[in-house]
Design a protein around this motif. Structure first.
Motif, PDB file in Angstrom:
ATOM      1  N   TYR A  66      10.066  -0.661  -1.188  1.00 50.18           N
ATOM      2  CA  TYR A  66       9.838  -1.821  -2.037  1.00 50.18           C
ATOM      3  C   TYR A  66       8.417  -2.338  -1.857  1.00 50.18           C
ATOM      4  O   TYR A  66       7.822  -2.218  -0.789  1.00 50.18           O
ATOM      5  CB  TYR A  66      10.807  -2.947  -1.665  1.00 50.18           C
ATOM      6  CG  TYR A  66      12.256  -2.594  -1.851  1.00 50.18           C
ATOM      7  CD1 TYR A  66      12.797  -2.492  -3.128  1.00 50.18           C
ATOM      8  CD2 TYR A  66      13.084  -2.371  -0.761  1.00 50.18           C
ATOM      9  CE1 TYR A  66      14.135  -2.162  -3.307  1.00 50.18           C
ATOM     10  CE2 TYR A  66      14.417  -2.040  -0.935  1.00 50.18           C
ATOM     11  CZ  TYR A  66      14.932  -1.946  -2.201  1.00 50.18           C
ATOM     12  OH  TYR A  66      16.247  -1.623  -2.374  1.00 50.18           O
ATOM     13  N   GLU A  68       5.692  -5.676  -3.779  1.00 50.06           N
ATOM     14  CA  GLU A  68       5.677  -6.877  -4.631  1.00 50.06           C
ATOM     15  C   GLU A  68       6.912  -7.732  -4.365  1.00 50.06           C
ATOM     16  O   GLU A  68       7.656  -8.072  -5.286  1.00 50.06           O
ATOM     17  CB  GLU A  68       5.588  -6.509  -6.118  1.00 50.06           C
ATOM     18  CG  GLU A  68       4.349  -5.752  -6.516  1.00 50.06           C
ATOM     19  CD  GLU A  68       3.093  -6.610  -6.493  1.00 50.06           C
ATOM     20  OE1 GLU A  68       3.176  -7.841  -6.724  1.00 50.06           O
ATOM     21  OE2 GLU A  68       2.028  -6.043  -6.215  1.00 50.06           O
ATOM     22  N   ASN A  69       7.137  -8.069  -3.099  1.00 51.30           N
ATOM     23  CA  ASN A  69       8.271  -8.910  -2.708  1.00 51.30           C
ATOM     24  C   ASN A  69       9.615  -8.359  -3.197  1.00 51.30           C
ATOM     25  O   ASN A  69      10.457  -9.091  -3.696  1.00 51.30           O
ATOM     26  CB  ASN A  69       8.084 -10.350  -3.197  1.00 51.30           C
ATOM     27  CG  ASN A  69       6.917 -11.018  -2.528  1.00 51.30           C
ATOM     28  OD1 ASN A  69       6.641 -10.756  -1.356  1.00 51.30           O
ATOM     29  ND2 ASN A  69       6.214 -11.863  -3.256  1.00 51.30           N
ATOM     30  N   GLN A  70       9.796  -7.086  -3.059  1.00 48.96           N
ATOM     31  CA  GLN A  70      11.007  -6.364  -3.427  1.00 48.96           C
ATOM     32  C   GLN A  70      11.297  -6.396  -4.929  1.00 48.96           C
ATOM     33  O   GLN A  70      12.409  -6.135  -5.364  1.00 48.96           O
ATOM     34  CB  GLN A  70      12.218  -6.877  -2.659  1.00 48.96           C
ATOM     35  CG  GLN A  70      12.124  -6.637  -1.174  1.00 48.96           C
ATOM     36  CD  GLN A  70      13.383  -7.048  -0.437  1.00 48.96           C
ATOM     37  OE1 GLN A  70      14.284  -7.644  -0.997  1.00 48.96           O
ATOM     38  NE2 GLN A  70      13.442  -6.731   0.839  1.00 48.96           N
ATOM     39  N   LYS A  71      10.292  -6.679  -5.731  1.00 45.90           N
ATOM     40  CA  LYS A  71      10.470  -6.673  -7.182  1.00 45.90           C
ATOM     41  C   LYS A  71      10.243  -5.292  -7.766  1.00 45.90           C
ATOM     42  O   LYS A  71      10.772  -4.972  -8.815  1.00 45.90           O
ATOM     43  CB  LYS A  71       9.519  -7.673  -7.840  1.00 45.90           C
ATOM     44  CG  LYS A  71       9.822  -9.109  -7.490  1.00 45.90           C
ATOM     45  CD  LYS A  71       8.827 -10.033  -8.141  1.00 45.90           C
ATOM     46  CE  LYS A  71       9.087 -11.466  -7.689  1.00 45.90           C
ATOM     47  NZ  LYS A  71       8.075 -12.380  -8.209  1.00 45.90           N
ATOM     48  N   GLU A  72       9.449  -4.492  -7.102  1.00 46.70           N
ATOM     49  CA  GLU A  72       9.110  -3.160  -7.589  1.00 46.70           C
ATOM     50  C   GLU A  72       9.545  -2.110  -6.567  1.00 46.70           C
ATOM     51  O   GLU A  72       9.545  -2.360  -5.366  1.00 46.70           O
ATOM     52  CB  GLU A  72       7.604  -3.035  -7.826  1.00 46.70           C
ATOM     53  CG  GLU A  72       7.048  -4.009  -8.833  1.00 46.70           C
ATOM     54  CD  GLU A  72       7.494  -3.723 -10.250  1.00 46.70           C
ATOM     55  OE1 GLU A  72       7.752  -2.543 -10.566  1.00 46.70           O
ATOM     56  OE2 GLU A  72       7.594  -4.674 -11.038  1.00 46.70           O
TER      57      GLU A  72
END
Length: 182
Positions: A66, A68-72
């Motif tokens: 992960y 981008e703070n687990q966004k991607e």
């Protein structure tokens, strides 16, 4: 006349430059897909086989990470590498098993034990598109030797080269169990 001689000389040079002499090895057009795997000798073990040493090794594998703070999510391919570091003696790789995040067996990579000669190596690949293992995937590698040998290097290399981003890292194996003088 000068133009004709210049043109003729240029054509001859181009033709000669594109030819190769018999027996001259040709360079591949691309390095992609040109890797050859060494042939490994399949061995048969029985109950009377003398085993001097061996190990069971755990190797963490990451099918994605992960950012981008687990966004991607960035998907990775993984190469398990087993390298015999002994200068004189072979080792026998008896098992290579791939497990998912939950500890469920996904795949046996070896049907039978194989011998890895001195200073030889072999590898096993989990494709970038194979996400069955998940973030907590792992390999369990088992090897033995008939003589005392230096321990092999067992590690995984994860890599991704998507778009303009690229990442790679190594995940070393950890010995779970030593097998001595069976």
């Amino acid at each position: 006349m000068k133009l004709y001689l210049y043109f003729s000389s240029t054509v001859v040079i181009i033709v000669l430059a594109s030819c190769s002499l018999p027996g001259t090895p040709q360079k591949p057009q691309s390095d992609i897909g040109q890797v050859t795997q060494p042939q490994l000798r399949v061995v048969t073990l029985d109950d009377n086989s003398k085993i001097a040493m061996g190990q069971t090794i755990y190797v963490p594998i990451y099918s994605h990470i992960y950012y981008e703070n687990q966004k991607e999510v960035l998907y990775l391919s993984a190469t398990l590498s087993i390298r015999n570091t002994d200068l004189s003696n072979p080792i026998i790789v008896t098992s290579v098993r791939y497990y998912d995040t939950e500890g469920k067996l996904i795949k046996h990579y070896l049907e039978r034990p194989v011998e890895l000669g001195s200073l030889a190596s072999t590898d096993f690949v989990v494709e970038r598109t194979d996400n069955t293992g998940g973030l907590g995937a792992n390999f369990i590698v088992e090897w033995i030797a008939k003589k005392k040998v230096s321990e092999p290097v067992v590690e995984a290399v994860m890599i991704s080269a998507a778009s303009n981003q690229g990442i790679s890292f190594v995940s070393p194996g950890r010995v779970l169990k030593n097998h001595n003088n069976k």
